[in-house]
Design a protein around this motif. Sequence first.
Motif, PDB file in Angstrom:
ATOM      1  N   TYR A  49       0.809  -1.197  -0.053  1.00 17.37           N
ATOM      2  CA  TYR A  49      -0.012  -0.129  -0.146  1.00 17.37           C
ATOM      3  C   TYR A  49       0.706   1.375  -0.182  1.00 17.37           C
ATOM      4  N   HIS A  50       2.123   1.278   0.594  1.00 12.16           N
ATOM      5  CA  HIS A  50       2.890   2.484   0.963  1.00 12.16           C
ATOM      6  C   HIS A  50       3.910   2.384  -0.115  1.00 12.16           C
ATOM      7  N   GLN A  51       3.962   1.573  -1.083  1.00 11.28           N
ATOM      8  CA  GLN A  51       5.005   1.528  -2.060  1.00 11.28           C
ATOM      9  C   GLN A  51       5.325   2.745  -2.893  1.00 11.28           C
ATOM     10  N   GLY A  52       6.684   3.329  -2.594  1.00  8.76           N
ATOM     11  CA  GLY A  52       6.608   4.524  -3.457  1.00  8.76           C
ATOM     12  C   GLY A  52       6.671   5.830  -2.585  1.00  8.76           C
ATOM     13  N   ALA A  53       5.571   5.805  -1.673  1.00  9.81           N
ATOM     14  CA  ALA A  53       5.298   6.792  -0.989  1.00  9.81           C
ATOM     15  C   ALA A  53       6.558   7.548  -0.152  1.00  9.81           C
ATOM     16  N   VAL A  54       7.094   6.582   0.572  1.00 15.07           N
ATOM     17  CA  VAL A  54       8.542   6.998   1.251  1.00 15.07           C
ATOM     18  C   VAL A  54       9.384   7.768   0.210  1.00 15.07           C
ATOM     19  N   GLU A  55       9.676   7.449  -0.874  1.00 13.54           N
ATOM     20  CA  GLU A  55      10.626   7.808  -1.855  1.00 13.54           C
ATOM     21  C   GLU A  55      10.231   9.079  -2.273  1.00 13.54           C
ATOM     22  N   LEU A  56       9.006   9.260  -2.568  1.00 12.93           N
ATOM     23  CA  LEU A  56       8.450  10.543  -2.977  1.00 12.93           C
ATOM     24  C   LEU A  56       8.541  11.515  -1.881  1.00 12.93           C
ATOM     25  N   LEU A  57       8.329  11.084  -0.809  1.00 16.50           N
ATOM     26  CA  LEU A  57       8.407  11.930   0.345  1.00 16.50           C
ATOM     27  C   LEU A  57       9.672  12.558   0.824  1.00 16.50           C
ATOM     28  N   ILE A  58      10.866  11.641   0.302  1.00 10.29           N
ATOM     29  CA  ILE A  58      12.131  12.245   0.508  1.00 10.29           C
ATOM     30  C   ILE A  58      12.301  13.180  -0.488  1.00 10.29           C
ATOM     31  N   PHE A  59      12.048  13.276  -1.748  1.00 14.75           N
ATOM     32  CA  PHE A  59      12.018  14.353  -2.717  1.00 14.75           C
ATOM     33  C   PHE A  59      11.480  15.464  -2.378  1.00 14.75           C
ATOM     34  N   ASN A  60       9.936  15.101  -1.651  1.00 15.61           N
ATOM     35  CA  ASN A  60       9.311  16.261  -1.313  1.00 15.61           C
ATOM     36  C   ASN A  60       9.921  17.292  -0.280  1.00 15.61           C
ATOM     37  N   PHE A  61      10.480  16.465   0.717  1.00 19.84           N
ATOM     38  CA  PHE A  61      11.051  17.132   1.710  1.00 19.84           C
ATOM     39  C   PHE A  61      12.223  17.823   1.349  1.00 19.84           C
ATOM     40  N   LEU A  62      13.211  17.323   0.477  1.00 17.74           N
ATOM     41  CA  LEU A  62      14.238  17.957  -0.005  1.00 17.74           C
ATOM     42  C   LEU A  62      13.864  19.278  -0.787  1.00 17.74           C
ATOM     43  N   LEU A  63      12.890  19.244  -1.431  1.00 18.34           N
ATOM     44  CA  LEU A  63      12.321  20.235  -2.445  1.00 18.34           C
ATOM     45  C   LEU A  63      11.980  21.124  -1.177  1.00 18.34           C
ATOM     46  N   ILE A  64      11.177  20.994  -0.121  1.00 19.07           N
ATOM     47  CA  ILE A  64      10.552  22.226   0.755  1.00 19.07           C
ATOM     48  C   ILE A  64      11.831  22.554   1.193  1.00 19.07           C
ATOM     49  N   LEU A  65      12.712  22.056   1.664  1.00 21.45           N
ATOM     50  CA  LEU A  65      13.975  22.467   2.171  1.00 21.45           C
ATOM     51  C   LEU A  65      14.583  23.260   1.400  1.00 21.45           C
ATOM     52  N   THR A  66      14.707  23.182   0.079  1.00 22.54           N
ATOM     53  CA  THR A  66      15.582  24.006  -0.956  1.00 22.54           C
ATOM     54  C   THR A  66      14.489  25.294  -1.082  1.00 22.54           C
ATOM     55  N   ILE A  67      13.036  25.075  -1.043  1.00 24.07           N
ATOM     56  CA  ILE A  67      12.128  26.337  -1.225  1.00 24.07           C
ATOM     57  C   ILE A  67      12.467  27.423  -0.025  1.00 24.07           C
ATOM     58  N   LEU A  68      12.629  26.635   1.272  1.00 22.94           N
ATOM     59  CA  LEU A  68      12.848  27.661   2.375  1.00 22.94           C
ATOM     60  C   LEU A  68      14.064  28.074   2.409  1.00 22.94           C
ATOM     61  N   THR A  69      15.097  27.624   1.666  1.00 27.40           N
ATOM     62  CA  THR A  69      16.523  27.966   1.702  1.00 27.40           C
ATOM     63  C   THR A  69      16.503  28.942   0.795  1.00 27.40           C
TER      64      THR A  69
END
Lengths: 646, 646
Positions: free
Chosen positions: A17-37
């Motif tokens: 069920y959660h296949q792929g969610a974690v990987e996408l979440l990691i990218f999302n997290f990196l992008l959010i960090l980038t935007i805040l930076t």
Amino acid sequence: MEKLKKYVSVKDEDQFYHQGAVELLIFNFLLILTILTIWLFKNHRVRFLHETGGAMLYGLVMGLIIQYVTKSSDVESGTVYECEKLKSGPSTLLINITDQVYEYQYKREISHHNVNGHQGNPMLQKMTFDPSIFFNILLPPIIFHAGYSLKKRHFFRNLGSILTYAFLGTAISCIVIGLIMYGFVKAMVHLGQLKQWEFHFTDCLFFGSLMSATDPVTVLAIFHELHVDTDLYTLLFGESVLNDAVAIVLTHSISIYSPKKNPNAFDAAAFFQSVGNFLGIFAGSFAMGSSYAVVTALISFMHLTKFTKLCEFPMLETGLFFLLSWSAFLSAEAAGLTGIVAVLFCGVTQAHYTYNNLSLDSKMRTKQLFEFMNFLAENVIFCYMGLALFTFQNHIFNPLFIFGAFVAVFVARASNIYPLSFLLNLGRKQKIPRNFQHMMMFSGLRGAIAFALAIRDTDSQPKQMMFTTALLIVFFTVWVFGGGTAPMLTWLQIRVGVDPDEDLKAKAVSQSASNLDKNTTKAESAWLFRIWYGFDHKYLKPILTHAGPPLTATLPQWCNPVARLLTSPSAYGDQLKDGDTDYIINNDELTETYESSVQVPVPSQDSTGSIQATGKEDIHEGDLGLGGYKLQLQQAAGQPQMNSLA
Amino acid sequence: MEKLKKYVSVKDEDQFYHQGAVELLIFNFLLILTILTIWLFKNHRVRFLHETGGAMLYGLVMGLIIQYVTKSSDVESGTVYECEKLKSGPSTLLINITDQVYEYQYKREISHHNVNGHQGNPMLQKMTFDPSIFFNILLPPIIFHAGYSLKKRHFFRNLGSILTYAFLGTAISCIVIGLIMYGFVKAMVHLGQLKQWEFHFTDCLFFGSLMSATDPVTVLAIFHELHVDTDLYTLLFGESVLNDAVAIVLTHSISIYSPKKNPNAFDAAAFFQSVGNFLGIFAGSFAMGSSYAVVTALISFMHLTKFTKLCEFPMLETGLFFLLSWSAFLSAEAAGLTGIVAVLFCGVTQAHYTYNNLSLDSKMRTKQLFEFMNFLAENVIFCYMGLALFTFQNHIFNPLFIFGAFVAVFVARASNIYPLSFLLNLGRKQKIPRNFQHMMMFSGLRGAIAFALAIRDTDSQPKQMMFTTALLIVFFTVWVFGGGTAPMLTWLQIRVGVDPDEDLKAKAVSQSASNLDKNTTKAESAWLFRIWYGFDHKYLKPILTHAGPPLTATLPQWCNPVARLLTSPSAYGDQLKDGDTDYIINNDELTETYESSVQVPVPSQDSTGSIQATGKEDIHEGDLGLGGYKLQLQQAAGQPQMNSLA
């Protein structure tokens, strides 16, 4: 036992069920960090590290964390199983293991020496996604945006120079890198680090061609922010956009070349085949991209009697625009051409024709949509490049090769820029000054395209060595050269804070003052392009858009019935000006008004521009909203409108 | 021989280069066709086939073409290989075939009887993409958009009824379908079509829960276009949005229930565990979604002294908004909760708080971006459903099961709507009339969610039978009921052409005329929600947005220092109204102005609305652009503004 089995089955399902969610979440997290930076940096006016550099840094740190925190759980992954029954690798493999059939999907062919790299961490394997996602999904929006936001006026003013740098320069760069790398490879063979048969001259050229794709996104962002001299900006932007296309097709042609008999000997037939291949693919991709754009223009232009125009439905219009542009890319790829080249020219053509037919709402929608996609895709790519340093399992760090590559890249850039600038200055009225040349030399950053070309094929050891080296060169150039742009501009005393429109007018005035002869202005745009401009203005624009003079005025008398059918009613207001010079200026004005109302921005940066710029944009868009609506009303009421007012 | 090898290697590389392009191109082509069809239909005011039905039809035809035109080239795909060395299926398998190592990636476990389905066409296999793409990429934008565009005023007016239909109704529907199907399964076992141990009662309930997710996107689109009575619209929209969430969590809980010992016996402990699980997952997902939205609101609200606000950079703001909302979904999935529920409530909360903090530019950008993504995702899903009928390899068409499912679905819908409407009418001031009930009964279409839940698990034979049946029910309901909506509205004599705002006012007036007691208005919104509204208006709105009264006025005296710190300077202009009724009306006005200026549309349809509607929108947006800008200027100049003017 019963309980255990149940537990396992639930766990399996959960994982599914959660296949792929974690990987996408990691990218999302990196992008959010980038935007805040980026936000933080904008506030403190930090210029030593650009957002792309930041994204790469975060990716790097995340890769490090993933590698050391997650554990290798899959002990059986690294084992190679013998299979005598199979003749070749089928696309799907069904395997019976302890009475359960498992389905496996073919991923790729790997060399024996890579096998231990796979004794791996499943998390790392999941994070290294398929290169086809790169090519089919992440790159097209970036390239399309570059084409769509090309400042045509300045681009055509410098077209000769841009083409020279892009075609001749890339070829020079490719050959120089290839030759230098061949020297280093010979040395490595001599030192016993490499076997003779592993690395041919064509492999060196392959490396040369992929390393020739420059990506000065960081530099251009800073140029845009500081309003650096427009000619320098245009030269660099134009060169980098076209150069990507050239490098990609070149890489493809070289990979096809490979004369298998004696790979180090020159094979004239194969060489000419490759050259022909290069030209064919380039022309084919160009044609594919432009024709999709022309189809879009025609659809958006259609006004059949029983039909409401498509521009009454902005969502459908935007959707069609988006899908047809993407299809240009995909069709080219599917047809064996180069999608990147197709989508680039599709973008240019869309901006030239289709854009004029869009409703005001769609103009804004498409602009913002492509800007947003470009922004996201770019940051995803840079995050991913950061990640790749630790998540990619088959790096080969060879110090000599890496050193050689650094030397080769800089020597190649120098032997591209300086000799070509010298030659161009012989012909140019307005010379390319010394400090511009230094700046262009300095802006030879490598980025997404070089990375993407290198990651496409990482099967053999030479290719892995190339990938590792390319990645390191990307890191170095983005961080060091990207960060050093602002100091370099000061050091080279290059003008900043230039208004592009004022700049062009000022130059035109100073020129006409120094030389009153009309022919100077003519010579400025080459004869080929004046012919093209004439044809475009007289025939194509009236057929494909609502702008331009009516066809009834431009076509010969006997064509009148056809002309009347094809001309948009709103075109009749515009009268054809006579006189060539006058016309060229008029055309410039057209593109100027187009640009000021559209504000097609420079990739990725306008969007996050300075405070003042954004404030200005708001007013403009408000005005556009109302003014445009009035115009639409006039059109609806059947009043012809002057094109120069639009 | 040499030549052949070279040819093969080039061909391989070419295939690698164009990997995925053809499949994406097919989807692009289908979407382009769909858009052109919508355009055609809009012009001829065709209502018997909606765009989603059209997309499904095109998908169907394309599936048929792919199946019959492309050939099965991969003869070895269907063979099962024995592997004694392995104990379990590793995630990556390396296989040595004639001295070449091939890498295979684990896809799934399959049952023995499915094996022949794989003697297959690689093209078909490529077209049936991973369900995780469905869940992680295509569904979130649709659900988020539904939450983001919820018409809160009408929604809360009917909240009690909506919750009843969504929670109680879905549970009833699930149980009724489960029971009826169990009867049919018994009959099938009796007829020898099925083995006893293959299909348990929990499997029937599982089918019941997945078939309980209604998706009246087609009906709602037509309602929106015809401006059907707002209460009916809201009831149906609210029910379908929440009902998806309930059905998803229910499906998950039932799949966890399965008492393995005697699957047909009732196991109280397992049952309560499932109920607890249901409540836990629902509450957890709700909390996860809302907290992401609150974080977004806080970030967009932040005004630290040294910082420019985020809203000065519309692109960063839009990016952050997009990424955080998507992260709500992904985090919930990664944490074992339900992403769909999280992203739904994230959308609602974002619209309630964050939206107020966004810059005008970002308001428009986010609105258009989500609208566009919703439009694309929806059409991709419907195309894919059409494709799945022919490209999915393991269909099991069992006429009895299919017949049973059709009966069950309609009986379940009837035993959901009619009894619950009767009960609700006992409590409601404003009754749900008979014709509304019939219309709701008629609008029980099944769509994306039912399909997505069914495709998640197609391993066992019962699950394949369920998938096939669900697909047929989706086809039937979308085409027949979707197409019959307009005639049904006429037949049931339901009002069309209603202006929602006027409608509400008229109803309020008629109500206050018939009953002057203030308590009626109070009773209209349940006490729980009045308390929540009060809390929200007094504390949450001032903390999270620029709207609402200043905290200094709402918090007790001793909290003043904290209150001053947290309150936005622009909030001081607004004064707290006293009197509960007054406040509730005021709150309604707030949402009203919000809606009229935003025009957050009904999913997917506003976008492609009728000509008149679009024309109106243009004016509004133009006005918004200028008017809004003036407001911003006022704010910047430090002038407090009345919230009711915004």
